[in-house]
Enzyme design. Structure first.
Site, PDB file in Angstrom:
ATOM      1  N   GLY A  66       0.823  -1.189   0.000  1.00 14.38           N
ATOM      2  CA  GLY A  66       0.000   0.000   0.000  1.00 14.38           C
ATOM      3  C   GLY A  66       0.863   1.247   0.000  1.00 14.38           C
ATOM      4  O   GLY A  66       2.046   1.214   0.334  1.00 14.38           O
ATOM      5  N   CYS A  67       0.254   2.376  -0.365  1.00 15.81           N
ATOM      6  CA  CYS A  67       1.012   3.627  -0.479  1.00 15.81           C
ATOM      7  C   CYS A  67       1.436   4.152   0.895  1.00 15.81           C
ATOM      8  O   CYS A  67       2.621   4.445   1.113  1.00 15.81           O
ATOM      9  CB  CYS A  67       0.208   4.661  -1.250  1.00 15.81           C
ATOM     10  SG  CYS A  67      -1.531   4.794  -0.770  1.00 15.81           S
ATOM     11  N   TYR A  68       0.484   4.274   1.816  1.00 14.46           N
ATOM     12  CA  TYR A  68       0.861   4.721   3.158  1.00 14.46           C
ATOM     13  C   TYR A  68       1.906   3.794   3.793  1.00 14.46           C
ATOM     14  O   TYR A  68       2.905   4.269   4.350  1.00 14.46           O
ATOM     15  CB  TYR A  68      -0.365   4.793   4.061  1.00 14.46           C
ATOM     16  CG  TYR A  68      -1.241   6.019   3.896  1.00 14.46           C
ATOM     17  CD1 TYR A  68      -0.729   7.300   4.044  1.00 14.46           C
ATOM     18  CD2 TYR A  68      -2.601   5.886   3.628  1.00 14.46           C
ATOM     19  CE1 TYR A  68      -1.544   8.420   3.919  1.00 14.46           C
ATOM     20  CE2 TYR A  68      -3.431   6.993   3.498  1.00 14.46           C
ATOM     21  CZ  TYR A  68      -2.896   8.265   3.649  1.00 14.46           C
ATOM     22  OH  TYR A  68      -3.705   9.367   3.517  1.00 14.46           O
ATOM     23  N   PRO A  69       1.693   2.470   3.754  1.00 10.62           N
ATOM     24  CA  PRO A  69       2.710   1.586   4.335  1.00 10.62           C
ATOM     25  C   PRO A  69       4.097   1.770   3.721  1.00 10.62           C
ATOM     26  O   PRO A  69       5.106   1.662   4.432  1.00 10.62           O
ATOM     27  CB  PRO A  69       2.150   0.182   4.049  1.00 10.62           C
ATOM     28  CG  PRO A  69       0.678   0.374   4.051  1.00 10.62           C
ATOM     29  CD  PRO A  69       0.477   1.713   3.379  1.00 10.62           C
ATOM     30  N   THR A  70       4.174   2.049   2.425  1.00 11.03           N
ATOM     31  CA  THR A  70       5.481   2.246   1.802  1.00 11.03           C
ATOM     32  C   THR A  70       6.236   3.387   2.470  1.00 11.03           C
ATOM     33  O   THR A  70       7.433   3.267   2.778  1.00 11.03           O
ATOM     34  CB  THR A  70       5.324   2.513   0.294  1.00 11.03           C
ATOM     35  OG1 THR A  70       4.780   1.341  -0.330  1.00 11.03           O
ATOM     36  CG2 THR A  70       6.655   2.849  -0.352  1.00 11.03           C
TER      37      THR A  70
END
Length: 339
Positions: free
Chosen positions: A148-152
């Site tokens: 996911g974008c936030y997790p990255t």
């Protein structure tokens, strides 16, 4: 030349994949699918792709699709990929999935936040596609769960620090912000121009689906359970994402120790840039790139370390990272088609 196909080519992430794969020096984009735009050229759906690709969107048929590709990108809503990926694998096609369906090793965590999983054995053996941290595993993967974008943003900043014992696992807070393209191309009131323009607000404060994804990876890095406070916010911007993460330095550790660990971890990684001391990331500097910029600052009064991390949510947070995963899986230059 690798033959690639995109299942779900007309969302924002699918269109970015079309744009980049059409210019990739080692890839032939052979087939794209879309239920909504079947029979239409992708350049009619996205006029900006005129002159780049005139592929026609097809209905997805596993047999004909797999006959044309070596690797598939599934740019689809959650739940749909788990129903088609097993068939793709059986037909010898490797997969990079941009949904959440194959991001979790612990299927129970996925099911608690999404829905029942119909291919749990594949989920348990899929590789989490955070390229800088799982490069060797990605090389041999049959299916990669694109992060996911936030997790990255959060994981690239924190995993090396946790592994090295630079920060404590307790009390981590991430204050994260995303442009409205992170909500996808589908219509929703909150992403309408009049709702998002000149506005700034937190959302899903009581629990966002990316939190368990973040916690699973951090817990694996730490060797014990890690819980984080993760608060997403919606920016009045089209694209770009920034997480400002607050954590506590371990006893005897300093900001310089943290900087040395990040420098060492990412020294040979082309898409992570550590900002110089005194500088913090800016989403303006990562838009339309596959870079993740990380900056550090500390407060000696209370032993707190602030780590800021910025990406383009559609590229390093989705399609760019997916192509980076494909490059690794295929033994190509990791930077191919991305610089």
């Amino acid at each position: 030349m690798i033959k690639a196909g995109i299942i779900g080519a007309t969302g924002y992430t699918g269109a970015e994949l079309v744009r980049m794969l059409s210019a990739h020096p080692d890839v032939e984009l052979t087939v794209i699918t879309s239920r909504q735009y079947e029979g239409k050229k992708i350049s009619d759906v996205y006029p900006a792709l005129s002159g780049r690709s005139d592929l026609v969107c097809e209905a997805f048929d596993p047999k004909t699709f797999c006959e044309q590709v070596d690797i598939a990108f599934t740019a689809l809503p959650h739940k749909i990929p788990m129903g088609i990926v097993p068939d793709l694998l059986e037909r010898g096609v490797r997969v990079v999935d941009l949904s959440a369906d194959f991001r979790f090793r612990n299927v129970a965590d996925y099911e608690a936040w999404y829905q029942p999983h119909t291919a749990p054995e594949l989920s348990e053996n899929a590789v989490y596609g955070l390229c800088e941290l799982y490069h060797d595993e990605i090389q041999h993967a049959r299916v990669v769960g694109n992060p996911g974008c936030y997790p990255t943003t959060i994981l690239l900043a924190l995993v090396p620090l946790l592994k090295a014992g630079i920060i404590r696992a307790e009390g981590i807070v991430s204050d994260s912000k995303s442009g409205v393209s992170g909500a996808g191309r589908g219509l929703s009131l909150g992403s309408h121009f009049c709702e998002a323009n000149e506005s700034f607000k937190p959302y899903k404060v009581d629990g966002h689906r990316h939190r368990p994804e973040i916690e699973e990876v951090l817990s694996a890095a730490h060797g014990d359970g890690v819980e984080v406070t993760f608060i997403p916010h919606l920016l009045p911007a089209t694209r770009g994402m920034l997480s400002t993460i607050y954590c506590t330095l371990a006893e005897g550790k300093t900001e310089e120790d943290a900087r040395q660990v990040l420098e060492s971890t990412y020294a040979d990684r082309p898409f992570v840039r550590l900002r110089e001391k005194g500088m913090m990331p800016d989403i303006l500097h990562v838009q339309h790139t596959n870079f993740c910029d990380i900056g550090l600052s500390s407060d000696s009064r209370n032993g707190r370390l602030v780590v800021a991390s910025a990406i383009d949510n559609l590229l390093k947070g989705a399609s760019g990272q997916a192509i980076q995963n494909m490059n690794i899986m295929a033994g190509l230059d990791e930077k191919a088609g991305l610089l």
